[in-house]
Design a protein around this motif. Structure first.
Motif, PDB file in Angstrom:
ATOM      1  N   GLU A 172     -19.256 120.611  68.626  1.00 54.06           N
ATOM      2  CA  GLU A 172     -19.935 120.998  69.863  1.00 54.06           C
ATOM      3  C   GLU A 172     -21.218 121.725  69.514  1.00 54.06           C
ATOM      4  O   GLU A 172     -21.229 122.622  68.679  1.00 54.06           O
ATOM      5  N   ARG A 173     -22.301 121.311  70.180  1.00 54.16           N
ATOM      6  CA  ARG A 173     -23.624 121.860  69.894  1.00 54.16           C
ATOM      7  C   ARG A 173     -24.381 122.098  71.193  1.00 54.16           C
ATOM      8  O   ARG A 173     -24.210 121.373  72.179  1.00 54.16           O
ATOM      9  N   ASP A 174     -25.238 123.087  71.170  1.00 56.40           N
ATOM     10  CA  ASP A 174     -26.116 123.367  72.303  1.00 56.40           C
ATOM     11  C   ASP A 174     -27.206 122.302  72.382  1.00 56.40           C
ATOM     12  O   ASP A 174     -27.712 121.831  71.365  1.00 56.40           O
ATOM     13  N   GLY A 175     -27.555 121.942  73.623  1.00 58.07           N
ATOM     14  CA  GLY A 175     -28.548 120.891  73.806  1.00 58.07           C
ATOM     15  C   GLY A 175     -29.879 121.212  73.170  1.00 58.07           C
ATOM     16  O   GLY A 175     -30.503 120.340  72.555  1.00 58.07           O
ATOM     17  N   SER A 176     -30.359 122.438  73.299  1.00 54.15           N
ATOM     18  CA  SER A 176     -31.650 122.792  72.715  1.00 54.15           C
ATOM     19  C   SER A 176     -31.607 122.692  71.201  1.00 54.15           C
ATOM     20  O   SER A 176     -32.582 122.277  70.566  1.00 54.15           O
ATOM     21  N   GLY A 177     -30.465 123.042  70.609  1.00 62.31           N
ATOM     22  CA  GLY A 177     -30.331 122.927  69.158  1.00 62.31           C
ATOM     23  C   GLY A 177     -30.362 121.487  68.695  1.00 62.31           C
ATOM     24  O   GLY A 177     -30.967 121.160  67.669  1.00 62.31           O
ATOM     25  N   LEU A 178     -29.709 120.604  69.436  1.00 63.66           N
ATOM     26  CA  LEU A 178     -29.713 119.184  69.081  1.00 63.66           C
ATOM     27  C   LEU A 178     -31.103 118.581  69.212  1.00 63.66           C
ATOM     28  O   LEU A 178     -31.476 117.685  68.445  1.00 63.66           O
ATOM     29  N   MET A 179     -31.861 119.053  70.195  1.00 63.68           N
ATOM     30  CA  MET A 179     -33.216 118.534  70.350  1.00 63.68           C
ATOM     31  C   MET A 179     -34.168 119.119  69.318  1.00 63.68           C
ATOM     32  O   MET A 179     -35.230 118.562  69.064  1.00 63.68           O
ATOM     33  N   ASP A 180     -33.771 120.237  68.696  1.00 63.15           N
ATOM     34  CA  ASP A 180     -34.569 120.827  67.630  1.00 63.15           C
ATOM     35  C   ASP A 180     -34.253 120.175  66.291  1.00 63.15           C
ATOM     36  O   ASP A 180     -35.156 119.838  65.516  1.00 63.15           O
ATOM     37  N   MET A 181     -32.942 119.950  65.995  1.00 63.01           N
ATOM     38  CA  MET A 181     -32.566 119.300  64.744  1.00 63.01           C
ATOM     39  C   MET A 181     -31.110 118.870  64.792  1.00 63.01           C
ATOM     40  O   MET A 181     -30.220 119.669  65.101  1.00 63.01           O
TER      41      MET A 181
END
Length: 661
Positions: free
Chosen positions: A627-636
């Motif tokens: 599970e990951r935060d959306g902003s983190g996934l869009m960052d890397m």
């Protein structure tokens, strides 16, 4: 940049601009979410030109098509230099370019899309800088609309621009030139650009020319192209419409020259092992009645090509006329797909001898070329003949997907039969007949879908794509050792515009990298399509797993598309895509470490997610999830693959949404 300001066209009538000699009237008809209306231009001699316009307000897009009709009692005047789009598109000045330095960002360019050429970089977007006074020109080759170049264009100036598509399945051309206030775009039929000649219409005669679709944008290319995909999916494609399938098909292919008993045994084994195929695809080679029929186990052997145009089932291969094969297909829970090439015939087949007046020929001096004839779909008797043939086959063989191929450059045939003051007539009438043929089949058979093939994807334009789906986007996949990385390249390029297209998954069983490289909204497997056996030792568990994985991912492939690693044709790069469904906030991520890549990891930046939302990602190979935060996934989002020529597939969905205060 609003749609209702973009609808310009032009032509000359007896060498005068049409605006000087025609009177204009407007008829408006409202639809629920868009506006469709007609602008009619009338000449006192009875010639009428109708421009039918549809505005797609949700997308700020506009589409139009021209029809020319002689309602008078004498021949019309000469119609020439027809430009179905003749419009200046507003753009501000470019940044100042300093001699010796790179072109500044925000300089106006036009992106051409390379067509199908049996090459590694098919469907590659090619940018060309727009320079004042220099027209950038583009045209297809040989009368097939996406042979060499596809009729989709992106005029881009940083965040703003225009997406333009031409709807014409014949020989089009396009010109783009930077002006003081924008970009002048002129498109139309190549044969109608002649300044000295054109065409007249006889009393009661009617023709149409190419359609044009314009989508202006001001929030960047990525959003614009996803808007275009959404427009194509919602307003143009038949897939998902009432009576039609909701997705492209997953097909099991069998070569048409194989005997019926071999095809039946393979269908039974597919059902026995629950492989999950939805359509059984019989390709070319099944037709033609001849006393000297040769064995034909694949497309490279036998005389099947010489029988093109004789659409009787070959009794040498299929003694009962394919009916037992169709019965087995239906017992296995599949639908039936059958290959045809109705527009081409070889000299000497029955209809070419009985009705030579139905066919167009060329005179090249090459016997191998000149033996091929084109069925003239502008000839009413010829049209009625092939319509009845196809209706009979669709009804009696329970065809659910009609596959139409076209393996010839047709332009020389049209040109050979046109006469002075009748330029383009054979092309216009043939293409109109083609559209009417497909429209009539789709109306008569509400369940039917049409597979659009022409030596692969050489007839991809908005007119064809509004009536069909391309299940085989390139003949590059025909060779037994086709490089799967080419399928990645083709899929990346074509997905920039189109939500629905597919290809073959190759002939190598057990190759997950190759199979995933070919993922799209449809797929065909030819693991047991030719003379090879289908024994109990085959890797059926792997095939079953891959087909299930494909069907789970398939609904996303028509949603928003993001290329996560750019576009590259080399073997040392990584490549990857994301398909995102904004309605469910879920999607798939695919990553590929190519065969010569030295890098074990790649950092991808996902798109379309929501800041503050939590997403669960599941590894399709291991079942592990994170599970990951959306902003983190869009960052890397780091993907690691220890070995070259390997892949990863992730499914994701939102599990915790943003809580608004």
């Amino acid at each position: 940049m609003t749609a209702n300001k973009v609808r310009g066209f032009s032509f000359r009538y007896d060498d005068r601009p049409h605006t000087e000699v025609f009177q204009k009237s407007v008829e408006i008809r409202e639809r629920e979410k868009d506006q469709r209306y007609c602008i009619t231009w009338k000449q006192k001699d009875g010639l009428q030109v109708m421009q039918t316009i549809t505005e797609y307000r949700e997308f700020r897009a506009v589409h139009w098509v021209l029809e020319f009709e002689n309602k008078g009692t004498t021949d019309s005047g000469l119609i020439s230099q027809v430009r179905d789009c003749d419009q200046e598109f507003a753009l501000p000045d470019d940044p100042k370019k300093i001699p010796g330095y790179e072109t500044p960002d925000g300089t106006a360019k036009v992106y051409f899309l390379k067509g199908s050429t049996w090459e590694r970089d098919e469907f590659r977007a090619v940018p060309r800088e727009l320079t004042p006074g220099i027209a950038q020109q583009c045209a297809c080759l040989g009368g097939r609309s996406s042979d060499t170049w596809v009729p989709f264009f992106d005029i881009n100036q940083g965040e703003r621009g225009y997406l333009i598509a031409i709807g014409w399945t014949g020989q089009w051309n396009a010109s783009f030139e930077r002006t003081q206030h924008g970009v002048l775009v002129q498109t139309g039929l190549q044969e109608l650009q002649d300044q000295k000649d054109g065409f007249i219409l006889y009393p009661g005669e009617k023709v149409r020319t190419s359609s044009v679709l314009i989508l202006p944008y001001d929030q960047g290319q990525e959003k614009a192209h996803n808007d275009f995909r959404r427009l194509m999916k919602k307003e143009f494609s038949l897939i998902g419409k009432p009576g039609r399938p909701q997705t492209g098909p997953l097909c099991f292919m069998g070569w048409g020259g194989l005997p019926s008993d071999v095809l039946i045994e393979r269908i039974r084994r597919s059902a026995k092992y629950d492989l999950g195929y939805e359509y059984y695809w019989i390709d070319a080679g099944w037709y033609g009645v001849s006393e000297n029929t040769q064995d034909c186990t694949d497309e490279f052997t036998g005389d099947w090509g010489l029988r093109t145009g004789d659409w009787r089932v070959n009794p040498h291969y299929h003694p009962d006329g394919l009916h037992e094969v169709v019965e087995e297909v239906e017992r296995a829970g599949m639908k039936f797909l059958l290959w045809f090439e109705p527009e081409r015939a070889v000299q000497g087949t029955p209809m070419t001898l009985e009705h030579p007046e139905w066919f167009l020929h060329q005179v090249s001096g090459d016997k191998n070329l000149d033996m091929h004839l084109i069925l003239d779909l502008g000839n009413e008797d010829a049209w009625d003949y092939i319509y009845q043939v196809l209706c009979d086959k669709i009804e009696t063989l329970h065809i659910s997907c009609y596959r139409q191929d076209f393996n010839f450059q047709v332009l020389p045939y049209w040109q050979n039969h046109d006469t002075i003051h009748r330029k383009g007539i054979h092309e216009m009438k043939h293409i109109a007949g083609l559209y009417r043929l497909w429209d009539s089949l789709l109306e008569k058979f509400p369940h039917l879908i049409i597979d659009n093939c022409a030596s692969g994807g050489r007839r991809l334009d908005i007119e064809m794509l509004s009536r069909s789906i391309s299940l085989w986007r390139s003949d590059y996949q025909c060779t037994w050792d086709a490089d799967p990385e080419v399928a990645q390249i083709h899929g990346t390029g074509l997905s920039w515009y189109l939500p629905y297209h597919g290809t073959g998954a190759g002939k190598h069983k057990g190759d997950t990298y190759a199979f995933r490289s070919c993922f799209g909204t449809s797929s065909v497997n030819s693991f047991w399509g030719y003379a090879e056996g289908f024994g109990d030792e085959e890797p059926v568990e792997w095939v079953r797993k891959m087909n299930r994985e494909f069907k789970k991912a398939r609904p996303y492939f028509s949603c928003d598309f993001y290329s996560l690693a750019g576009y590259s044709v080399d073997r040392v790069s990584w490549t990857g895509w994301q398909y995102h469904d904004p309605d469910t906030d879920s999607g798939v991520v695919m990553a590929f470490r190519r065969s010569q890549s030295p890098n074990p990891s790649a950092d991808l930046k996902l798109r379309g997610l929501q800041d503050g939302c939590v997403y669960r990602l599941e590894d399709a190979d291991t079942g592990e999830w994170q599970e990951r935060d959306g902003s983190g996934l869009m960052d890397m989002f780091r993907v690691t693959l220890p070995h070259p020529r390997s892949s990863k597939l992730f499914f994701y969905h939102v599990v915790q949404k943003v809580v608004e205060e």
